[in-house]
Scaffold this motif. Structure first.
Motif, PDB file in Angstrom:
ATOM      1  N   GLU A 109       0.838  -1.202   0.000  1.00  0.00           N
ATOM      2  CA  GLU A 109       0.000   0.000   0.000  1.00  0.00           C
ATOM      3  C   GLU A 109       0.871   1.250   0.000  1.00  0.00           C
ATOM      4  OE1 GLU A 109      -2.732  -0.040   3.299  1.00  0.00           O
ATOM      5  OE2 GLU A 109      -3.543  -1.995   2.729  1.00  0.00           O
ATOM      6  N   ARG A 121      -2.931   6.499   2.280  1.00  0.00           N
ATOM      7  CA  ARG A 121      -3.563   5.280   2.777  1.00  0.00           C
ATOM      8  C   ARG A 121      -4.759   5.678   3.633  1.00  0.00           C
ATOM      9  NH1 ARG A 121      -0.109   2.314   6.261  1.00  0.00           N
ATOM     10  NH2 ARG A 121      -1.571   0.601   6.020  1.00  0.00           N
ATOM     11  N   GLN A 178      -8.841   2.096   8.101  1.00  0.00           N
ATOM     12  CA  GLN A 178      -9.838   1.044   7.893  1.00  0.00           C
ATOM     13  C   GLN A 178     -11.128   1.398   8.634  1.00  0.00           C
ATOM     14  OE1 GLN A 178      -9.177  -1.427   5.620  1.00  0.00           O
ATOM     15  NE2 GLN A 178      -7.435  -0.070   5.348  1.00  0.00           N
ATOM     16  N   ASP A 196      -8.350   0.812   0.487  1.00  0.00           N
ATOM     17  CA  ASP A 196      -7.055   0.934   1.146  1.00  0.00           C
ATOM     18  C   ASP A 196      -6.352   2.250   0.855  1.00  0.00           C
ATOM     19  OD1 ASP A 196      -7.200  -1.654   2.281  1.00  0.00           O
ATOM     20  OD2 ASP A 196      -6.527  -2.538   0.396  1.00  0.00           O
TER      21      ASP A 196
END
Length: 135
Positions: A13, A30, A33, A41
């Motif tokens: 990522e 990024r 979550q 992502d």
């Protein structure tokens, strides 16, 4: 990080974000979550929710289902999986989407190019030349 698989995913990522920042969008980053309402992502890949994957066993169907679901949560028109290619650098990774999504993307690109060509032919010609030379 004690989980090697998670570390590998995080590394991929981060590498993809660095590539986007250099070649596409300096604001790429990024995402945190979000659980059931995950938005992908990586943010900053124009019009896309990105599901980044760096796994030994590639399961495209699962990746695409997840990316398409996350595109809805992220309010982006397209979802894609960005899959690390083993033993290769970031630029050699794969961007994968289902045919339905790709056709929608190509239709949008076609319509926008036709609109730009009609509204500003000189600007269209300049942009077209720049992208052809970059290929």
């Amino acid at each position: 990080m004690s989980n090697p698989s998670k570390a590998k995913g995080t590394s991929w990522e981060s590498a993809f974000v660095a590539y986007l920042r250099e070649h596409h969008n300096p604001g790429a980053h990024r995402n945190v979550q979000m659980g059931a309402k995950d938005i992908g992502d990586v943010a900053g890949y124009y019009l896309h929710a990105v599901e980044a994957k760096a796994e030994k066993t590639i399961t495209l169907a699962t990746y695409i289902e997840q990316a398409n679901r996350e595109s809805v949560h992220a309010q982006q028109p397209f979802g894609c999986a960005v899959v690390k290619r083993r033993m290769k650098g970031t630029a050699d990774g794969y961007v994968v989407r289902d045919v339905r999504t790709d056709v929608r993307l190509m239709n949008r690109l076609r319509d926008m190019e036709e609109a730009l060509r009609a509204a500003a032919p000189a600007a269209y010609a300049l942009i077209d030349r720049q992208h052809r030379e970059a290929a």
